[in-house]
Design an enzyme around this catalytic site. Structure first.
Site, PDB file in Angstrom:
ATOM      1  N   ASP A  13       0.814  -1.222   0.000  1.00 26.82           N
ATOM      2  CA  ASP A  13       0.000   0.000   0.000  1.00 26.82           C
ATOM      3  C   ASP A  13       0.843   1.266   0.000  1.00 26.82           C
ATOM      4  O   ASP A  13       0.447   2.291   0.563  1.00 26.82           O
ATOM      5  CB  ASP A  13      -0.977   0.005   1.194  1.00 26.82           C
ATOM      6  N   LYS A  16       2.102   2.496  -5.214  1.00 22.14           N
ATOM      7  CA  LYS A  16       2.872   2.157  -6.426  1.00 22.14           C
ATOM      8  C   LYS A  16       2.145   2.611  -7.694  1.00 22.14           C
ATOM      9  O   LYS A  16       2.778   2.989  -8.683  1.00 22.14           O
ATOM     10  CB  LYS A  16       3.099   0.637  -6.483  1.00 22.14           C
ATOM     11  N   GLY A  42      -4.524  -4.314  -4.080  1.00 23.28           N
ATOM     12  CA  GLY A  42      -5.488  -3.232  -4.289  1.00 23.28           C
ATOM     13  C   GLY A  42      -4.740  -2.024  -4.793  1.00 23.28           C
ATOM     14  O   GLY A  42      -4.018  -1.385  -4.042  1.00 23.28           O
ATOM     15  N   HIS A  43      -4.827  -1.762  -6.089  1.00 29.70           N
ATOM     16  CA  HIS A  43      -4.084  -0.635  -6.665  1.00 29.70           C
ATOM     17  C   HIS A  43      -5.074   0.455  -7.077  1.00 29.70           C
ATOM     18  O   HIS A  43      -5.883   0.253  -7.983  1.00 29.70           O
ATOM     19  CB  HIS A  43      -3.279  -1.099  -7.883  1.00 29.70           C
ATOM     20  N   GLN A 223       1.772  -6.232  -3.555  1.00 33.40           N
ATOM     21  CA  GLN A 223       2.201  -6.348  -2.159  1.00 33.40           C
ATOM     22  C   GLN A 223       3.573  -5.656  -2.035  1.00 33.40           C
ATOM     23  O   GLN A 223       3.790  -4.656  -2.689  1.00 33.40           O
ATOM     24  CB  GLN A 223       2.232  -7.795  -1.665  1.00 33.40           C
TER      25      GLN A 223
END
Ligand code: IMP
Length: 430
Positions: A13, A16, A42-43, A223
């Site tokens: 988180d 990125k 989760g992006h 991750q």
């Protein structure tokens, strides 16, 4: 530029997606590939032109690039249902996906509904319950199914056999109530398979052809290094290789292909799930915590994009940064959320640990020892100026520059990008 890895340097988180967006839109990198993980990621990506924000999970963050080809590589685990939802969300946002701009590796492993159920029923580390661990387990013990099965007429028999084995496993583990109706699941899967089938191909040959034609590729890490199954705080890790080397392998690229390895670090850092967090803010620092956590549901707040869980928050750990820079061969550092530190009178950076009365300067390999480490901080004077949206390094207050400079000198890797707000344009490039 070649192959540029964008990798989390902490516990995930880090933001990125913002750097991938910059590389796709400003540097016109034409390929974005995911090589590890699955729907656990989760992006958050934001497309200013279309005015759309999306939380992507397995879909590469290059989807908003006009000419970008997005690749889901062999090292990923692929849930057909959730990926179809991602396709629909992206298309609803106005992007047309075709087999020319989205390619799914036939070698990626399939996450079934029962993998998710087993994950939820057996988890001990605070997993995202997306079935990622059980899918990699089946891959490792050679009972898994790859996306290639959907190109053959007998895929339903293969899926049925694995679903039956999972139902038996649930029964043996006293979870009979969690068994699924296999016929219903196959019917549902039939719909998802029809959607994804046109995109399944040999992504490795494709990628190598593109590289031979001087195309550049972003290796989009999911991750982060401290969640890597080899190099993270095992067992409080994910089940894949999250490092630059891991993502390259997961896309079928040789380690020598990686030309740039960008480590992304959030100021302050966060963690979700269980496991050590040496620099966690203390009870006395609850004001700082509340300021940094933000409000759930608002842009940039510290709640998981996949699970909605509140993230734990702590000071940036430079012992960790030195370690993750070493493991990934970081050539550049990207920092996020410098703007969030405005208004905090005294800032800290962890420069060493105290372990059993001794000063430790390197990350211990043993997770139980990491858990016992006490942070040793260097304090910095803060700044009051609002620096949201600042794009020029020279415009930062002196104290902010000193903070950044210290990080760069300590880790020994140049800080080339700094995030100063939630929007993609809120960024300093040095
Ligand atoms: P899993 O990957 O769902 O099996 O979860 C294993 C650990 O990795 C848990 O502590 C999760 O919270 C963490 N994790 C997995 N994906 C992410 C992510 O994208 N960001 C942050 N933590 C993650």
């Amino acid at each position: 530029m070649g192959a540029i890895a964008v990798i989390g340097g902490q516990y995930g988180d880090e933001g990125k997606g913002k750097f991938v967006h910059y590389l796709v839109h400003d540097k016109k990198i034409s390929l974005v590939g995911r090589g590890n993980g699955g729907a656990n990621a989760g992006h958050n990506v934001y497309d200013p032109e279309r005015g759309v924000a999306l939380a992507l999970h397995l879909m590469p963050s290059g989807v908003f690039g006009d000419k970008t080809v997005n690749i889901v590589g062999c090292g990923t685990v692929f849930n057909p249902h959730s990926f179809v939802e991602e396709i629909q969300a992206v298309e609803k946002a106005g992007v047309k996906l075709t087999p020319d701009n989205l390619k799914l590796s036939s070698r990626a492993h399939v996450t079934l509904q029962t993998h998710r159920i087993i994950d939820g029923a057996t988890d001990k580390v605070g997993s995202t319950a997306q079935g990622v661990g059980p899918t990699y387990r089946d891959k490792a013990i050679r009972t898994g199914l790859r996306l290639e099965i959907f190109l053959h007429d007998d895929w339903k028999d293969k899926v049925k056999a694995l679903l039956q084995a999972h139902n038996k496993e649930l029964e043996n583990d006293n979870h009979s109530e969690l068994k699924i109706n296999i016929e219903d699941e196959i019917k549902k899967l039939d719909g998802s398979v029809k959607v994804i089938k046109p995109y399944i191909c040999d992504t490795v040959s494709y990628l190598h052809e593109q590289l031979a034609n001087n195309k550049d590729i972003i290796l989009e890490g999911a991750q982060a290094t401290m969640l890597d199954i080899n190099h993270g705080t095992y067992p409080y890790v994910t089940s894949s290789n999250t490092t630059a080397g891991g993502v390259a392998i997961g896309l079928g690229l040789p380690p020598t292909a990686v030309t740039k390895s960008i480590g992304i670090f959030k100021l302050p850092m966060t963690r979700v799930g269980k496991g050590p967090f040496t620099t966690l803010l203390t009870e006395d620092e609850h004001d700082i915590h509340d300021k940094l956590a933000g409000v759930k549901g608002t842009k940039g707040s510290e709640f998981g994009a996949t699970t909605g869980r509140a993230r734990s928050i702590g000071w940036m750990d430079l012992v960790m940064a030195k370690y993750t820079a070493m493991v990934n061969g970081f050539t550049d550092l990207g920092l996020t959320k410098l703007d969030m530190l405005s208004g905090i009178p005294k800032l800290k950076l962890c420069v060493a640990y105290e372990l059993n009365g001794k000063v430790v300067e390197n990350m211990p390999a043993d997770t139980s020892l990491i858990t016992e480490c006490i942070p040793i901080y260097k304090e910095f004077e803060g700044w009051d100026e609002d620096i949201s949206g600042v794009q020029k390094y020279e415009k930062l207050p002196d104290n902010a520059k000193k903070y950044v400079q210290f990080i760069e000198d300590f880790v020994g890797v140049p800080v080339t990008m700094i995030g100063t707000g939630p929007d993609n344009s809120d960024m300093i490039v040095r």
